[in-house]
Each structure stands twice: as C-alpha cells, then as structure tokens.
Design an enzyme around this catalytic site. Structure first.
Site, PDB file in Angstrom:
ATOM      1  N   PRO A  28       3.883   3.053  -9.266  1.00  0.00           N
ATOM      2  CA  PRO A  28       4.500   2.835  -7.954  1.00  0.00           C
ATOM      3  C   PRO A  28       5.853   3.531  -7.892  1.00  0.00           C
ATOM      4  CG  PRO A  28       4.720   0.882  -9.311  1.00  0.00           C
ATOM      5  CD  PRO A  28       3.857   1.830 -10.084  1.00  0.00           C
ATOM      6  N   GLN A  82       1.647  -3.040  -5.127  1.00  0.00           N
ATOM      7  CA  GLN A  82       2.772  -3.622  -5.856  1.00  0.00           C
ATOM      8  C   GLN A  82       3.676  -4.385  -4.896  1.00  0.00           C
ATOM      9  OE1 GLN A  82       6.417  -1.711  -7.688  1.00  0.00           O
ATOM     10  NE2 GLN A  82       5.332  -2.301  -9.547  1.00  0.00           N
ATOM     11  N   CYS A 112      12.200  -3.001 -11.443  1.00  0.00           N
ATOM     12  CA  CYS A 112      13.132  -2.223 -10.625  1.00  0.00           C
ATOM     13  C   CYS A 112      14.566  -2.692 -10.863  1.00  0.00           C
ATOM     14  CB  CYS A 112      12.771  -2.355  -9.145  1.00  0.00           C
ATOM     15  SG  CYS A 112      13.850  -1.387  -8.065  1.00  0.00           S
ATOM     16  N   LYS A 152       4.698  -5.848 -14.068  1.00  0.00           N
ATOM     17  CA  LYS A 152       5.518  -4.752 -14.590  1.00  0.00           C
ATOM     18  C   LYS A 152       6.771  -5.344 -15.222  1.00  0.00           C
ATOM     19  CE  LYS A 152       7.230  -0.497 -14.995  1.00  0.00           C
ATOM     20  NZ  LYS A 152       7.474   0.340 -13.815  1.00  0.00           N
ATOM     21  N   GLY A 214       7.613   4.972 -19.088  1.00  0.00           N
ATOM     22  CA  GLY A 214       8.927   5.328 -19.607  1.00  0.00           C
ATOM     23  C   GLY A 214       8.971   6.644 -20.350  1.00  0.00           C
TER      24      GLY A 214
END
Length: 337
Positions: A28, A82, A112, A152, A214
């Site tokens: 996302p 999401q 986030c 997440k 990542g």
C-alpha cells in the site's frame, strides 16, 4: 436531493490469496497505489495489490474521496484493502461495510510513521498500546472472518519499546491471516537500514505467513531478502514506485534469467501504458497532474531527468506530455544505438 453514499462493488474477490516467494505483492502506497498504478503493476506480475490507506472513520462517516481509493475492476484482483484507525468500533464497522460491497481481504496499517497519522493515534502510534491493538484486531476478524485480515507491523515505537515477537504471536492466536513486517521502529521512519534479521527471527516463530518489507529497492534486493530471512513472501513498495517492472524482474531472477535492461524503449513502453491506464481510470485533468509527478520517478537515473521534471511542471495537455517524452526518451535511445 441528498446524494446517497455508495461504496464501489468489488467484483469476484477470490477465496484465497497467493502467498509465496513467486508471488510478490504491491505494498500500500499512500498517494501512489491507485487503480491505474495497481493495474500496471499487475501487468508486470504483481500477484496481489493493496489499496492506498483508507480511513476507517472516514469510510463509516462517508468522507469525500473514500470511494476513489476503493475503485476496482475484475482485473484488479486479488485486492487487499488497507485500513487505518485506532478505534475498534470504526475498524469493525468499516470491514462490515466493505464485506457487504464484496471486498474480502483487509489489512490494518500499524506501520505508517507520518505525523498526521500518528496524531490520530493510528499507524505506528498504535504500537504504544498493544492491548488496544488486540481489541481492534478481534473486531476486524469478527467482521471479516478468520484468516482474512493481515496486520502491518514495525519493530515498535523505538528501540526501548519493542513489541515483537509477543504482539505477532497474539495476533496469530486471534485469527490473523498473515503479518507484514517492516523491520524498523516508528522513530526511524525510513532512516537507517532495515533489520532483515528481525524478519528471520519472527518467521521462525510464526505458523501463519510473514511478508517481508523494507529496503526492497530492486528485485535483487527482494530475492536476497527472501533467501536470508525465510519469509513467506514480500511486498515491494519504494522499489515498485520507481520501477513497476520490478515484478517482472523478480520473476526473471527466480527463474535464473537476467533482468531486462531499463533502457529508453522499455521506459517509454512502461510510461505509455501508465498514461493509457491513467487516462482511462482517472477523472478529467487529475490523470495528467498525477502523471506529471510519476514520469520523473521512472526516468530519475537517466541524464537530464531534472530538466524534464521542470518542463513537465508546465505541461498542460496530453499532446505536450507525449511530445516531451518522445524528445527526451528518443534522444536517449539514439545515443545507445
């Protein structure tokens, strides 16, 4: 007459999600992973796409713009929605509404680290209250069904407040379908280096799939991450933003084939297809404004990219955009023949 709020219908969402090293996902990406971009990535081999972050509270309160984030098509499947928020009522109710509209797969953003999300207690800020996370998780799983919600995660708010592996194991017990780990703390944001060893450690503890995230800037990064961590699969985020063909590159490397060179003809074909999809699925001039910011990402490594970006700022129609691309990428193609 009062306008009736109507969620988009999700067509033919499948009963299972492909998860495995050979099934890379599109992460996302707020402001980027809209319908045209998702369709482009799927054409290059993305197995699953995740929507931009959708506010659960905004969805329940019928906020303007929510529908646009959820627009989809039969060829945009399988699709994961999401959501972000921090209150169990709104997350559970949002999933109920989306299930009624035909959406079948959901993800809660707890990664986030953008300040406006953190101020709401959402995103990575949720990692400061793991008991609330579990209340929220149970509400979402009850509304969606066991195995239909992913989460997440980051390592914690900072190094002094880790949440793994305890939180991950409790989410697994609650009925999570999969987890995604971006192995940085919230305080790090995107700074420093992703700690892939944390993915490897968590993967050994879980019985549900763990997706890696990542520092996956190239397909070679993705393959190296899978090999070193034992993760079930992965999501490409910033790597896909700069090169949607990363999914095709991923398939090539898995098959032992060389990656196709990102030369001017390949870039022109990719940009042309993105333009076509944007014009077909974005309203009015919105597609043009978006493409003016997208194109520089794709050509950022080529000489003269900064000058092209400046010219694009003044571009006001599709014909001008095509002309600029023909001149810029045509000149690069000629230099390499």
């Amino acid at each position: 007459m009062t306008k009736v709020f109507q969620l988009p219908t999700c067509p033919s969402n499948p009963e299972t999600l492909p998860i495995g090293p050979q099934y890379p996902w599109l992460a996302p990406l707020a402001g980027y992973s809209d319908l045209p971009f998702r369709l482009l990535c799927r054409e290059y081999g993305a197995a699953v796409c995740v929507t931009e972050m959708v506010s659960a509270k905004g969805l329940v309160y019928e906020s303007p713009g929510t529908n646009e984030l959820l627009m989809t098509l039969p060829e945009d499947q399988p699709l994961v929605v999401q959501l972000f928020g921090a209150e169990a009522y709104f997350l559970g109710r949002a999933v109920e509404l989306l299930r009624q509209a035909g959406f079948g797969w959901f993800d809660l953003n707890m990664g986030c680290s953008v300040s406006k999300v953190l101020r709401q207690g959402a995103g990575a800020a949720m990692l400061g209250d793991t008991e609330n996370i579990l209340v929220v998780a149970r509400a979402m799983i009850e509304a969606a069904g066991r195995g239909r919600v992913g989460f997440k995660l980051r390592l914690g708010l900072d190094d002094a407040r880790p949440v793994l592996p305890d939180l991950a194991l409790r989410l697994e017990d609650a009925g999570a379908g999969w987890l995604t780990l971006h192995p940085r703390t919230a305080r790090q944001g995107f700074g420093g280096t992703a700690q892939w060893e944390a993915i490897a450690s968590l993967a050994q503890r879980l019985s549900i799939p763990l997706l890696a995230s990542g520092d996956l800037f190239t397909a070679a990064d993705g393959i190296a991450c899978l090999e070193s961590t034992g993760a079930s699969g992965l999501m490409y985020a910033r790597g896909a933003m700069h090169n949607p063909a990363i999914f095709a590159d991923h398939a090539s490397l898995l098959a032992g084939r060389p990656v196709e060179q990102a030369d001017a003809p390949r870039l022109r074909a990719m940009i042309s297809r993105h333009l076509e999809l944007a014009r077909a699925h974005c309203p009015g001039k919105a597609a043009l404004w978006k493409m003016r910011s997208v194109v520089p990402r794709y050509v950022r490594t080529l000489p003269g990219a900064r000058a092209l970006r400046q010219e694009l700022c003044h571009c006001s129609d599709w014909e001008e955009l095509d002309r600029l691309l023909d001149i810029y990428l045509g000149s690069h193609a000629e230099r390499n023949t």
